[in-house]
Scaffold this active site. Sequence first.
Site, PDB file in Angstrom:
ATOM      1  N   ASP A   1       0.865  -1.167   0.000  1.00 50.29           N
ATOM      2  CA  ASP A   1       0.000   0.000   0.000  1.00 50.29           C
ATOM      3  C   ASP A   1       0.916   1.235   0.000  1.00 50.29           C
ATOM      4  O   ASP A   1       2.096   1.145   0.359  1.00 50.29           O
ATOM      5  CB  ASP A   1      -0.933   0.000   1.215  1.00 50.29           C
ATOM      6  CG  ASP A   1      -2.178   0.855   0.957  1.00 50.29           C
ATOM      7  OD1 ASP A   1      -2.126   1.733   0.082  1.00 50.29           O
ATOM      8  OD2 ASP A   1      -3.200   0.651   1.649  1.00 50.29           O
TER       9      ASP A   1
HETATM   10  C1  NOJ Z   1      -4.134   3.847   0.072  1.00 53.07           C
HETATM   11  C2  NOJ Z   1      -5.275   2.900   0.120  1.00 53.07           C
HETATM   12  O1  NOJ Z   1      -5.279   2.219   1.341  1.00 53.07           O
HETATM   13  C3  NOJ Z   1      -5.260   1.892  -1.028  1.00 53.07           C
HETATM   14  O2  NOJ Z   1      -6.436   1.151  -0.972  1.00 53.07           O
HETATM   15  C4  NOJ Z   1      -5.079   2.587  -2.329  1.00 53.07           C
HETATM   16  O3  NOJ Z   1      -5.112   1.653  -3.379  1.00 53.07           O
HETATM   17  C5  NOJ Z   1      -3.774   3.359  -2.309  1.00 53.07           C
HETATM   18  N1  NOJ Z   1      -3.769   4.321  -1.224  1.00 53.07           N
HETATM   19  C6  NOJ Z   1      -3.502   4.119  -3.588  1.00 53.07           C
HETATM   20  O4  NOJ Z   1      -4.364   5.188  -3.675  1.00 53.07           O
END
Ligand code: NOJ
Length: 771
Positions: free
Chosen positions: A251
Amino acid sequence: MKFNTVLSTVALLCASKTLAMTWEEADAKAREWVADLTNEEKITLTTGRENMQGVCVGSIDPIERKGFKGICLQDGPAGVRFGKGTATSWQASINTAATFDRTLLRKVGEAQGNEFYQRGINFALGPAMGIQRAPASGRIWESFGEDPFYVAQCGLEVVKGIQSQGVVATSKHFIGNDQENNRGSSTSNIPEQALWEVYMEPFYRAVIDGESNAVMSSYNAINGTYSVQNERLLTKYLKGKLGFQGAVVSDWWSIFDVEKSFKAGMDMNMPGGKYWGPDYIGDSFWGEHIQECIDAGIFPQERLDDAALRIIRTLYKAGQMENFPDVNLYVDTLTEENIALNRKVGADSNVLLKNAEAILPIKGVNKIAVIGKDSMPTKFCEDMKCSDGTLALGWGSGTTDFKYIIDPLSALTERAKQDNIEVVSYGEDDAEGGAEAAKDADLAIVFVQADSGEEYITVEGNAGDRLNLDLWHGGNELIDAVASVNENTIVVIHAPGPVNVPFLDKVKGVVFAGMPGQETGHAIADVLFGDVNPSGHLPYTWAPREDYPADVKYEPEYPDGGEKMTVYDYNEGLFVGYRWFDKQGIEPTFPFGYGLSYTDFKYENLEGDMEDDGLYVTLTVTNTGDVAGAAVPMIFLSFPEVVKDHPARVFKGFDKVMLQPGESQEVTIFIDNHDLSYFDVDAMEYVKPEEGKYTIYAGSNARDLPLSTSVLANGECESENEVDADIDAGDNEDSADEEVEVDAEVDADDNEDSADEEETEALRKRAYKLY
Ligand code: NOJ
């Protein structure tokens, strides 16, 4: 149409999708492709760049020597993010789940997959497969509810749909990111059996049955070790036990340590650093530090080879190594088909919670009052970080740039004209104004809302997670005031999940509409006017906050983060959602699976047949009312007694059947051996009991299971058809007030990768010196 749009449309028509291949085929091709890569090139493949600076939310650089175009990753579960209105703004996943319709789930996945494909986006960052263990949790609308079996089934359909279009589905977040507050500096301490049976279950299905090409790790730690450093989970369980062949993507902002994360089995580092970790923003810091770690003997060359191979294997598997479209985020994919599908799913996901005196569908009225700001056009703001006007999606990375939102007032006004009904409106939340507008109408429809989202944005004091389950903007007062002057009051709720409903006895009708995306107004008009018979069901239990087995915690125990983490003990173990309510004998406001229709259904003739491949359950469903409608027969199982401390009943099967008035249909629901198994923590494997019997319950929700029968685990049939299966507290062997004690203590030895404090510290120091 602009010139460059014409060009890209033509290009699309010419490009043909390369077919996906098996993992084996992909592996052979990938090995050949990576064979001549230098370490520098391998590192390029693993190291993400451009934190939201380009058209992709993160990307991998091209390798020109090899004609490799790089990789584009983009959010997210409700459609393509950042599309500036060119992509469909789909309903939230919790709405898709509420349809209990596998066909629709698959179609949504396919339609979304195609939108990613046309833009040349390699990795779609979804679906989200978290379990709704606490109703206030901010991102519950991005996933599919509280039940592991059901979340797994929904995720599976969406993964298959997305990947059928040649796009990599990135199943997320692995694992235990079940609340937003402190998500990056907390540990979800999950007992081993629950880890497998509850939280891993969606990933099991996505990886094994759906061949999900990628998995995204989570922000939090699990049992003391951050997901991105958790060798036990990533390497032993996901890659080892589940046999995952693809790439694990981090993430954003979650990696703060090269050697531990890479060694643990992360394959791709997406950009951003933790506020308490090394200081970088735009890019990720794996880069050349990977080579430094290899040189220092921190992890072997093979780990880099493996990560590079996994990434290329993933691309071959998805059919992306040839003929994949160039990145163009602004291709117009907002087609009539997508709009119609969003409207259908929106309509079919409406859950009719109350319909006293058959007040709905609307009939025999001359004048309707539509009340509340939630019925009005939405003010658009970045990542939906304001809550002003009708609520179509929550906030955060899981939302989209809307081209438009059909507001309920416009849609109802347009539909009412067909029946010569006058519509008056009061588009504010002020109680007095609402009552004034409602008092002369034959029917008053009050629109109310509550919102939630992702932690990086705080809306009206809610840092992702909701502060409470109350309606926002004085919704309760508005409803009270309207109901006190108009006896025909209906409430429509837009929210991510359960809200407090102190008004329930004061109004005749309640529709829970969730977050239906851009066609929201049409979707609610379809149901209120009876053009669509509601067939949505709750994919979670609805109850007062304090009745749930778990709740969100707001305050950080260690605000500075790092290795000291706020602890979330998953003491409820297997008893999430309705399982807890059954065990404790608590009557929910609305049970899991609840949802009324404008017709009635009867369930009969339940039978079970245990075969080598699993359990075949048949029953007859009849539409006993006078309008056509879709029934959702649900199957719950009690496991044989040899399985200790198991929930009284677990959800294991469903179907959706459209029936004309008076029509009956025999339905067969298959439950495979995996779903007949529990996780034996001593043997560390799924075990299907061979002795004793399964009791099969069938009906319309977790608390309406009028049919039961049983089958012996060894296959002999023992039928006690239609035994009275009263589902109340007394039915549960566990006494209502018995405390559930699940040992959730975290043993440091449990985590092989957190082995020795001193050694960890030494490695850490060494690693930091390198940077
Ligand atoms: C954080 C989020 O938790 C995740 O779900 C997402 O895909 C990424 N950021 C990218 O935006």
